[in-house]
Design an enzyme around this catalytic site. Structure first.
Site, PDB file in Angstrom:
ATOM      1  N   LYS A 258       0.836  -1.193   0.031  1.00 23.28           N
ATOM      2  CA  LYS A 258       0.080  -0.140   0.114  1.00 23.28           C
ATOM      3  C   LYS A 258       0.982   1.271   0.024  1.00 23.28           C
ATOM      4  CE  LYS A 258      -3.807  -2.051   2.572  1.00 23.28           C
ATOM      5  NZ  LYS A 258      -4.722  -2.276   1.329  1.00 23.28           N
TER       6      LYS A 258
ATOM      7  N   ARG B 241      -5.446  -8.314 -11.201  1.00 20.90           N
ATOM      8  CA  ARG B 241      -5.815  -9.720 -11.650  1.00 20.90           C
ATOM      9  C   ARG B 241      -7.423  -9.528 -12.103  1.00 20.90           C
ATOM     10  NH1 ARG B 241      -9.479  -9.610  -7.394  1.00 20.90           N
ATOM     11  NH2 ARG B 241      -8.497  -9.181  -5.238  1.00 20.90           N
TER      12      ARG B 241
ATOM     13  N   HIS C 128     -16.185  -6.149   5.353  1.00 15.76           N
ATOM     14  CA  HIS C 128     -15.070  -6.125   4.368  1.00 15.76           C
ATOM     15  C   HIS C 128     -15.056  -7.043   3.139  1.00 15.76           C
ATOM     16  CE1 HIS C 128     -13.585  -2.885   6.710  1.00 15.76           C
ATOM     17  NE2 HIS C 128     -13.568  -3.302   7.673  1.00 15.76           N
TER      18      HIS C 128
ATOM     19  N   GLU D 206      -4.323   7.750   7.075  1.00 13.15           N
ATOM     20  CA  GLU D 206      -5.151   8.136   6.149  1.00 13.15           C
ATOM     21  C   GLU D 206      -6.287   8.717   6.909  1.00 13.15           C
ATOM     22  OE1 GLU D 206      -5.003   5.387   2.115  1.00 13.15           O
ATOM     23  OE2 GLU D 206      -6.490   5.551   3.287  1.00 13.15           O
TER      24      GLU D 206
END
Lengths: 182, 508, 508, 182
Positions: free
Chosen positions: B119, B295, B238, B203
């Site tokens: 990330k 992908r 999630h 963030e």
């Protein structure tokens, strides 16, 4: 024509059912309410088409235990358990039931999986709904809880152990003080 | 120079292996399946021309064993590998090992996998390329004082995120300075333990976020296009459960802005193949780069339906070095599509995974129905892998039509023997917020209540009648049988009696 | 004022009843099925909410009995009837009987059915409306001299056609004056016998014709639109077997010309609902009005797929008095679709009809597959009705993609227990002329040869191995059983022996 | 391990087959050619997955007559008939076969249907391939033909009669003159 009588358990309730063949149809009463049913067998003991007062249903016997009259039935894309007993058998069931020890909760594996860890130790006091054990299946960890408050009597499995569905995992004995507080 | 693949090994199982093999069969390219010991009867084994055992039960013992898969390629003579999603699809080492053997990896270049796999690297790369990311720290943060300074700059609430995290793990929301010290410590510890990398960054935390992603496709000749968005905000813990295309939130302008940005993201990492750029969208419809999945996505069918494309075929073409046939201006969006993931789990028992044998399978068919399935009747669902059984994908003229078709399809859909989340889908299809297209990623976790799952009131009566009739008729048959058995028994005793008589006579 | 239908009776069976019920279920409108004695286990009976027996076996005894169907409407409270195709779908008397009961007939007004039901009336009406028809006589012809005069005008070869004929019956090609006398006499005799109407007319005979039709839809407010063409030239003995949309022959200009003409045709008879205008197209791409089918066509799905519409839903809307939602300029064509009719017939035995129980059914699924089916595993296919079991409809980005997908789908498709024409479809999918899109209506009758049907060379070996293994294992089990049975038998004899001994002792 | 031998008839040909279990696999020879086969039973006597030298096939036994070793097998979306006999049974079959009268052709209904009309009368001479009878099924009329030349001996059905699949319709006896001319 002769009338047959059954006691049927469904969703925790008992229904008195009578069945009688009338010409091409079955007259079936449920707790006294009558339904005219036309049955067409698509595959014996497997798939039936029923017309109940003209309403059409395709019904499947998914699981069946003829001996004990236990069925899992599929109707309208839902599955439901049904237990059918004739009158004598139903009485015998009642007697057996009374002997079941209600002070014990046995946690069984709801699916095959791997024991991740126990969440309580033998001798520990647990409250109703408290986690007893983590079981992993399909890459998901699932916390299994006790349905009664009491004392953990025994943990019958080890961490990392692979268990089959229905395997006994943990036993909890009702604690009088907990039971009294409830 | 474009290659022709002589044989393709599909390094996956379940519905995605079936999906990929279907396109390979369409193109008349021979296929090779691989399987673990418990997957001997999995449908992808029958659907491929050739099947090679990997041994083992868990993923780690089978589908994640790079050397075994390379062996299977050698043994079968496969000159390309399609990795599907999950397993080794975003594994740098696997891509490198295949390259070394001269086998084509049907996926992006290793460099792109590498950057997007972390990330922090991805974020830095995107910032450098001028992509809008969520305001946050430029690198890892380990000092609580520094963290608080950054948080003040960004504004609370903030999110602490593990650089190597994923799948909703290694994240923590912090709403004020007082919680920062302990939260930072806990997140770093967890990250270190879970991902062997304790790097954590900050963030801004987006409240009521929506998750919208853009499908991109790139060839080796520098052409990159996007195929519109997918709305993926219907998630449970999630985990996506329902996806759709288009998004009820996105209009033409926003689509082309997001699409252009996604193309820029792909260009920034010299992307080749199918990829997905995920964006987080706030309540004011601002969107920020979240991550790129290098992908094919689980939810790719909704894009295929609305754009009339075969993404697996496009993957094969660009992997073979061909130019993209489709230019950006040729991409047409029409109609509406929704995907419902069918999981083996019981929504009425806390979504507990369920396994067992599929006792009855009745699949919906007809207009607007696509069922990408990895199961069949009598199939025993194993416990070792992802619980995704299949995907019901519905297409229709508009969102209302799709919702109506989906409700109808679920009344046809029977999977018995294993519990599934079909009742959950029937619940969501009745929620007003969902029907208005207004759900954020917290909607399910905040609103789902198993008690609201509705059951057709006619079921108990119908089942009672069916079971009682069956039991009644069965007992009658048994009685007849036992009468006959008794008769037979009698005649046997008669025979014995006669023999006795004979014996008696002869002995007397 | 738009009505809301409270309950719709579907006056049909098989795949089309399923298709119609599916849309009604989607719209949550309660449905009523009707069935003959032999159709008690037909799938439409289970799929509707309510099912009413008509009695009888043949169509004439059941699905064609107007008074019984009206009774079923009364009994169930249905306020509308969808007739499907065939049976009573184009029957004037039925439409009138329903109107008398205040039940909505989901189809065109009786006047349109009436005009289009007679070839001479239709031709006259079209000529009056300025529609191009095949050059021919303006009315019936009975005098050979007059016939020869007309033939000279039109030019040989000509076609003699029965005014009330249909389905390829009552037609005769004449190539010169010398054959006219006998041909006219024979055609009139045949027409009189078959259709109770010996009216015969003359048309120019189109060599190597293609059959292309236009789907129209009209509301009660004067709006008429067309939804493009369907190519229906792949026919066997005037029976369609493969249809597609678009037609490989039709370009945008031709499509809009044919479309406009079809709309004119519909307007000329004040059409309402779904209808199909059939054209005959000659080798120079000239097209002529052939006839109008005043109902939903078997092949409607290929239009639904390419235009992203639900024609049954549109039928219901206009029947309820609503305005068409779609304007002509909103109709978008995208991609390619082909329909393969699956008939219960054996292409390797002269297309002999086949009946029996569906012993195994494995349906193709996945991208681009729509299977409109009227069968299920264990279903007993009755001999009394049309042999159409289902329709496999394939959608893809272009014609080549659809052909590839179709070939692939047929390798997945298993219907065992009843012979089907699937091997025929596999044959046609390999013909070069077909793949180039160049077949006229005579193609199959001229070119099909059962010996060309190809069989996978691996099948005999695989089947031999499977059967021998099964037999081997079964015999082993039997041997084990018989060993046990023998043991049991022995112990029984021992028991008898003991009893004898006891008897002996007691008697001695 | 013991080797079992079978004579297998498929597509009009006879194959000599041996079967032997070797570890987890079957060694199967067909006319001497050996194949290593791994079998996985999905449903006993119904569905198998076979790996024949690594090539994968899903195979279904559609119809089975264990007594006579007759099977209809589905493989690669095609159905095919197979007859499996052990060596002794095969010899017995040969003897029975030799006794079958080859001078007689019996036309049987290939499907259930309605007899529309006979196309030949008893005593009439018919050529091979000539139509004997029209049978209607599924709204289609089908002409059924004789497979030998000869004389129509008997028509066993009436016009308009409903017949089941397999019902005898017409008998034709080989005519010596016709046979001689062939």
């Amino acid at each position: 024509m002769s009338v047959s009588r059954y006691i049927v358990q469904i969703q925790g309730e008992k229904r008195e059912v009578t069945i009688e063949l009338r010409g091409q149809r079955w007259a079936i009463t449920i707790d006294g309410e009558m339904h005219l049913v036309e049955q067409s067998v698509i595959e014996k003991d497997e798939h039936y088409s029923l017309l109940i007062e003209g309403q059409s249903f395709l019904v499947d016997l998914i699981e069946k235990n003829w001996q004990d009259g236990e069925f899992t039935v599929n109707a309208i894309a839902e599955q439901i358990n049904v237990r059918v007993r004739d009158e004598l058998e139903a009485v015998a069931d009642e007697i057996t039931r009374a002997n079941v020890d209600e002070g014990l909760f046995v946690l069984k594996a709801p699916m095959p999986g791997i024991v991740v860890r126990a969440l309580a130790l033998p001798g520990e006091t647990v409250e109703k709904g408290q986690g007893l054990l983590v079981l992993e299946a399909m890459k998901m960890q699932n916390e299994l809880v006790t349905e009664i408050g009491g004392i953990v009597q025994e943990i019958e499995v080890k961490d990392g152990e692979m268990v089959e569905a229905g395997a006994t995992l943990v036993r909890v004995i009702a604690d009088d003080s907990t039971a009294g507080a409830a | 120079m474009a290659k022709e693949f002589k044989k393709v090994l599909v390094a996956n199982r379940g519905e995605i292996a079936m999906r990929v093999i279907r396109t390979l069969r369409k193109l008349e390219i021979p296929t090779v399946a691989i399987y673990s010991d418990v997957d001997r009867q999995a449908p992808h084994v029958f659907f491929a021309e050739q099947a090679i055992p990997l041994g083992g039960r868990t993923s780690a013992e089978s589908y994640l064993r790079i050397e075994k898969i390379i062996d299977a390629c050698r043994q079968s003579g496969a000159d390309a590998v399609h990795p599907g999603y999950g397993f080794l699809s975003e594994n740098l080492e696997f891509a490198a090992a295949l390259a070394k053997e001269g086998i084509t990896f049907i996926g992006p270049p290793p460099e792109a996998i590498d950057v997007m796999g972390n990330k922090l690297k991805a974020r830095a790369c995107m910032v450098a390329a001028g992509i809008s990311v969520i305001p946050g720290s430029d690198g890892a943060v380990s000092d609580p004082v520094e963290a608080k300074r950054l948080a003040a700059e960004i504004g609370y609430p903030i999110m602490l995120k593990a650089a190597s995290g994923g799948g909703g793990k290694g994240m923590r929301v912090v709403r004020g300075d007082d919680k920062m010290d302990s939260a930072l410590r806990a997140t770093r510890e967890e990250a270190g333990k879970s991902f062997a990398d304790d790097a954590v960054f900050i963030e801004r935390y987006v409240e009521k976020p929506r998750h919208i992603e853009i499908q991109v496709m790139a060839d080796t000749h520098g052409n990159v296009i996007h195929l519109g968005e997918r709305e993926c905000s219907i998630q449970r813990r999630h985990q996506k459960v329902v996806e759709e295309c288009p998004s009820p939130l996105v209009d033409d302008e926003m689509r082309s802005q997001m699409g252009e940005m996604a193309v820029q993201v792909a260009r920034a990492v010299n992307y080749v193949g199918a990829g997905t750029v995920e964006f987080i969208v706030d309540a004011d419809r601002n969107f920020f780069f979240l991550e790129m999945n290098t992908r094919l996505q689980v939810e790719h069918p909704v894009t295929e339906l609305t754009t009339c494309t075969d993404l697996v075929k496009m993957q094969l073409e660009v992997a073979a070095g061909r130019r993209l046939k489709l230019r950006q201006e040729d991409v047409q969006h029409r109609g509406w599509a929704m995907e419902f993931r069918i999981y083996a789990e019981d929504p009425e028992a806390g979504f507990l995974p369920s396994t067992g044998k599929i006792a009855l399978l009745r699949e919906p068919t007809g207009p607007g129905i696509r069922h990408d399935s990895g199961i069949y009747e009598k199939y025993e669902v194993p416990i070792y892998y992802d619980p995704l059984l299949s995907k019901l994908v519905i297409y229709g003229e508009n969102r209302e039509d799709v919702i109506q078709r989906a409700r109808q399809a679920f009344t046809e859909f029977v999977i018995a023997g294993v519990k599934t989340n079909i009742p959950f889908h029937q619940w969501i299809l009745k929620q007003e917020a969902f029907c208005r297209g207004e759900c954020d990623t917290h909607y399910i976790d905040d609103h789902f209540d198993a008690k609201q799952i509705s059951h057709d009131a006619r079921v108990p009566q119908v089942a009672l009648i069916a079971a009682t009739l069956a039991y009644h008729q069965h007992s009658r048959r048994l009685n007849l049988d036992s009468v006959q058995t008794e008769k037979e028994a009698q005649s046997r005793w008669k025979l014995i009696g006669r023999r006795e008589a004979v014996s008696r006579r002869s002995t007397i």
